[in-house]
Structure formats: C-alpha cells, structure tokens
Motif scaffolding. Structure first.
Motif, PDB file in Angstrom:
ATOM      1  N   LEU A  11      73.206 -29.698  12.159  1.00  0.00           N
ATOM      2  CA  LEU A  11      74.975 -29.629  12.760  1.00  0.00           C
ATOM      3  C   LEU A  11      75.601 -30.471  11.206  1.00  0.00           C
ATOM      4  CD1 LEU A  11      77.053 -28.704  14.803  1.00  0.00           C
ATOM      5  CD2 LEU A  11      76.500 -30.349  16.454  1.00  0.00           C
ATOM      6  N   VAL A  12      76.645 -30.304  10.362  1.00  0.00           N
ATOM      7  CA  VAL A  12      77.186 -31.256  10.193  1.00  0.00           C
ATOM      8  C   VAL A  12      79.126 -31.253   9.997  1.00  0.00           C
ATOM      9  CG1 VAL A  12      77.426 -29.868   8.119  1.00  0.00           C
ATOM     10  CG2 VAL A  12      77.413 -32.263   7.879  1.00  0.00           C
ATOM     11  N   GLN A  13      79.527 -32.181  10.171  1.00  0.00           N
ATOM     12  CA  GLN A  13      80.658 -31.799   9.923  1.00  0.00           C
ATOM     13  C   GLN A  13      81.677 -31.361   8.922  1.00  0.00           C
ATOM     14  OE1 GLN A  13      82.806 -35.686  11.610  1.00  0.00           O
ATOM     15  NE2 GLN A  13      82.216 -35.015  13.737  1.00  0.00           N
ATOM     16  N   PRO A  14      82.844 -30.303   9.228  1.00  0.00           N
ATOM     17  CA  PRO A  14      83.504 -29.966   7.727  1.00  0.00           C
ATOM     18  C   PRO A  14      83.606 -31.250   6.603  1.00  0.00           C
ATOM     19  CG  PRO A  14      84.386 -28.757   9.810  1.00  0.00           C
ATOM     20  CD  PRO A  14      83.091 -30.191  10.169  1.00  0.00           C
ATOM     21  N   GLY A  15      83.147 -30.922   5.667  1.00  0.00           N
ATOM     22  CA  GLY A  15      83.461 -31.907   4.378  1.00  0.00           C
ATOM     23  C   GLY A  15      81.821 -32.919   4.027  1.00  0.00           C
ATOM     24  N   GLY A  16      81.371 -32.504   5.241  1.00  0.00           N
ATOM     25  CA  GLY A  16      80.396 -33.658   5.321  1.00  0.00           C
ATOM     26  C   GLY A  16      78.907 -32.962   4.206  1.00  0.00           C
ATOM     27  N   SER A  17      78.100 -33.457   4.057  1.00  0.00           N
ATOM     28  CA  SER A  17      76.334 -32.696   3.566  1.00  0.00           C
ATOM     29  C   SER A  17      75.120 -32.757   3.619  1.00  0.00           C
ATOM     30  CB  SER A  17      76.401 -33.715   2.223  1.00  0.00           C
ATOM     31  OG  SER A  17      77.332 -33.990   1.707  1.00  0.00           O
ATOM     32  N   LEU A  18      74.394 -32.075   3.797  1.00  0.00           N
ATOM     33  CA  LEU A  18      73.153 -31.257   3.306  1.00  0.00           C
ATOM     34  C   LEU A  18      72.166 -30.975   2.684  1.00  0.00           C
ATOM     35  CD1 LEU A  18      73.429 -29.386   7.310  1.00  0.00           C
ATOM     36  CD2 LEU A  18      72.222 -31.576   7.505  1.00  0.00           C
ATOM     37  N   ARG A  19      71.002 -31.568   2.186  1.00  0.00           N
ATOM     38  CA  ARG A  19      70.194 -31.206   1.572  1.00  0.00           C
ATOM     39  C   ARG A  19      69.048 -30.599   2.566  1.00  0.00           C
ATOM     40  NH1 ARG A  19      65.218 -34.194  -1.560  1.00  0.00           N
ATOM     41  NH2 ARG A  19      65.976 -33.689  -3.385  1.00  0.00           N
ATOM     42  N   LEU A  20      68.477 -29.017   1.829  1.00  0.00           N
ATOM     43  CA  LEU A  20      67.553 -27.946   2.639  1.00  0.00           C
ATOM     44  C   LEU A  20      66.375 -27.961   1.443  1.00  0.00           C
ATOM     45  CD1 LEU A  20      69.434 -24.530   3.086  1.00  0.00           C
ATOM     46  CD2 LEU A  20      69.178 -26.632   4.480  1.00  0.00           C
ATOM     47  N   SER A  21      65.299 -28.011   1.637  1.00  0.00           N
ATOM     48  CA  SER A  21      64.133 -28.046   0.930  1.00  0.00           C
ATOM     49  C   SER A  21      62.931 -27.291   1.670  1.00  0.00           C
ATOM     50  CB  SER A  21      63.256 -29.765   1.231  1.00  0.00           C
ATOM     51  OG  SER A  21      63.996 -30.729   0.724  1.00  0.00           O
ATOM     52  N   CYS A  22      62.636 -26.451   0.515  1.00  0.00           N
ATOM     53  CA  CYS A  22      61.155 -25.631   0.928  1.00  0.00           C
ATOM     54  C   CYS A  22      59.916 -25.700  -0.106  1.00  0.00           C
ATOM     55  CB  CYS A  22      62.111 -23.893   1.111  1.00  0.00           C
ATOM     56  SG  CYS A  22      61.247 -22.940   0.161  1.00  0.00           S
ATOM     57  N   ALA A  23      59.424 -25.864   0.986  1.00  0.00           N
ATOM     58  CA  ALA A  23      58.527 -25.962  -0.051  1.00  0.00           C
ATOM     59  C   ALA A  23      56.654 -24.609   0.072  1.00  0.00           C
ATOM     60  CB  ALA A  23      57.718 -27.176   0.290  1.00  0.00           C
ATOM     61  N   ALA A  24      57.034 -24.199  -0.828  1.00  0.00           N
ATOM     62  CA  ALA A  24      55.292 -23.086  -0.895  1.00  0.00           C
ATOM     63  C   ALA A  24      54.110 -23.245  -1.082  1.00  0.00           C
ATOM     64  CB  ALA A  24      56.105 -22.743  -2.058  1.00  0.00           C
ATOM     65  N   SER A  25      52.773 -22.760   0.197  1.00  0.00           N
ATOM     66  CA  SER A  25      52.361 -23.592  -0.531  1.00  0.00           C
ATOM     67  C   SER A  25      51.170 -22.031  -1.102  1.00  0.00           C
ATOM     68  CB  SER A  25      51.715 -25.073   1.606  1.00  0.00           C
ATOM     69  OG  SER A  25      51.658 -23.787   2.120  1.00  0.00           O
ATOM     70  N   GLY A  26      49.599 -22.666  -0.175  1.00  0.00           N
ATOM     71  CA  GLY A  26      48.616 -21.157  -0.894  1.00  0.00           C
ATOM     72  C   GLY A  26      48.165 -21.505  -1.683  1.00  0.00           C
ATOM     73  N   SER A  27      47.464 -20.022  -1.960  1.00  0.00           N
ATOM     74  CA  SER A  27      46.909 -19.336  -3.225  1.00  0.00           C
ATOM     75  C   SER A  27      47.485 -19.341  -4.959  1.00  0.00           C
ATOM     76  CB  SER A  27      45.663 -19.201  -2.998  1.00  0.00           C
ATOM     77  OG  SER A  27      46.111 -17.790  -2.581  1.00  0.00           O
ATOM     78  N   ILE A  28      48.936 -20.318  -4.981  1.00  0.00           N
ATOM     79  CA  ILE A  28      49.803 -20.091  -6.217  1.00  0.00           C
ATOM     80  C   ILE A  28      49.213 -19.768  -7.486  1.00  0.00           C
ATOM     81  CG2 ILE A  28      51.962 -20.651  -6.742  1.00  0.00           C
ATOM     82  CD1 ILE A  28      53.079 -20.914  -3.849  1.00  0.00           C
ATOM     83  N   PHE A  29      49.400 -19.156  -8.004  1.00  0.00           N
ATOM     84  CA  PHE A  29      49.018 -19.332  -9.965  1.00  0.00           C
ATOM     85  C   PHE A  29      50.574 -19.406 -10.768  1.00  0.00           C
ATOM     86  CE2 PHE A  29      47.234 -18.812 -13.397  1.00  0.00           C
ATOM     87  CZ  PHE A  29      48.351 -18.462 -14.480  1.00  0.00           C
ATOM     88  N   SER A  30      51.604 -19.528 -10.471  1.00  0.00           N
ATOM     89  CA  SER A  30      52.893 -19.310 -10.901  1.00  0.00           C
ATOM     90  C   SER A  30      53.507 -19.142 -10.226  1.00  0.00           C
ATOM     91  CB  SER A  30      52.832 -18.614 -12.236  1.00  0.00           C
ATOM     92  OG  SER A  30      53.069 -17.662 -12.266  1.00  0.00           O
ATOM     93  N   ILE A  31      54.917 -19.879 -10.001  1.00  0.00           N
ATOM     94  CA  ILE A  31      56.556 -19.556  -9.553  1.00  0.00           C
ATOM     95  C   ILE A  31      57.494 -18.856 -10.537  1.00  0.00           C
ATOM     96  CG2 ILE A  31      58.217 -19.921  -7.858  1.00  0.00           C
ATOM     97  CD1 ILE A  31      56.184 -21.833  -6.506  1.00  0.00           C
ATOM     98  N   ASP A  32      58.338 -18.132 -10.206  1.00  0.00           N
ATOM     99  CA  ASP A  32      58.966 -17.542 -11.307  1.00  0.00           C
ATOM    100  C   ASP A  32      60.461 -17.984 -10.398  1.00  0.00           C
ATOM    101  OD1 ASP A  32      60.177 -14.636 -13.119  1.00  0.00           O
ATOM    102  OD2 ASP A  32      60.830 -16.689 -13.107  1.00  0.00           O
ATOM    103  N   TYR A  33      61.461 -17.267 -10.032  1.00  0.00           N
ATOM    104  CA  TYR A  33      62.679 -17.071  -9.999  1.00  0.00           C
ATOM    105  C   TYR A  33      62.041 -18.248  -8.097  1.00  0.00           C
ATOM    106  CZ  TYR A  33      63.417 -13.967  -7.304  1.00  0.00           C
ATOM    107  OH  TYR A  33      63.367 -11.965  -6.511  1.00  0.00           O
ATOM    108  N   MET A  34      63.654 -19.005  -7.873  1.00  0.00           N
ATOM    109  CA  MET A  34      63.194 -19.488  -6.129  1.00  0.00           C
ATOM    110  C   MET A  34      64.668 -19.759  -6.364  1.00  0.00           C
ATOM    111  SD  MET A  34      61.071 -22.886  -6.981  1.00  0.00           S
ATOM    112  CE  MET A  34      60.125 -23.077  -5.517  1.00  0.00           C
TER     113      MET A  34
END
Length: 121
Positions: A11-34
């Motif tokens: 929850l954030v007030q109008p005008g505020g900031s947040l930073r989202l993160s998303c970590a991928a795991s598993g048997s990944i060979f390569s990642i094209d787009y995110m």
C-alpha cells in the motif's frame, strides 16, 4: 520446472514509489524477454513493461516516464521501479518470462503468482 517469485507490492499513497522484484529459478537455460503485466478488478490483464535480453525496454503509454523496468541477468531477476504512483495504478502485478528450460531447452512463457499494489490515501 521454472518458478517465479515476486515481491515488493503493498500500500502506498498517491505520488509514492514502490519497487517490484521477480526472481526466476529452476532448470533455466536462457531467458529471452521478461516483463510485467497488471490486472485491476473488473478489467483485463494489460501490459505494463517488457525488457529483452539485450536490455531494450517497452512501456505502456500509461506508465511511460513513471515506471522503469530493469533486469539482472546473473540473478535471473526483473525489477519494476514505480514512481509517481496514481490510484489508477492499483492492480495485481504479474511478472512473466519467456525462457528455455530443462534438458531439451523447451521454450515457454512462465508467470508469477502476482503481487498486489494499492495506491490510496
């Protein structure tokens, strides 16, 4: 199997900031787009931003100049820095990747479970 774990919503007030993160795991060979999509109540899921393996970013018009997508290829992680947040940014935010995984390097899209972002005073 590929798993995506998102964090950083809240929850954030109008005008505020947040930073989202998303970590991928598993048997990944390569990642094209995110990328990041969002879905507000009663609305369809919509694109927020995407970034290619080479770092080329694309944004929805509604977030240009306010949001910044970035990625750390060494950590298989994508970020979304959200500034100057507005009430209309309220939604569940989902990360997605297109990756090759497993012994056969199968190409597929993967989605996170979503994280709630609420912009309200």
């Amino acid at each position: 199997q590929v798993q995506l774990v998102e964090s950083g919503g809240g929850l954030v007030q109008p005008g505020g900031s947040l930073r989202l993160s998303c970590a991928a795991s598993g048997s990944i060979f390569s990642i094209d787009y995110m990328g990041w999509y969002r879905q507000a109540p009663g609305k369809q899921r919509e694109l927020v931003a995407t970034i290619t393996s080479g770092g080329f970013a694309n944004y929805a018009d509604s977030v240009k100049g306010r949001f910044t997508i970035s990625r750390d290829n060494a950590k298989n992680t994508v970020y979304l820095q959200m500034n100057s947040l507005k009430p209309e940014d309220t939604a569940v935010y989902y990360c997605t990747i297109n990756a090759r995984e497993g012994a056969f390097r199968r190409n597929a899209d993967y989605w996170g479970q979503g994280t709630q972002v609420t912009v309200s005073s």
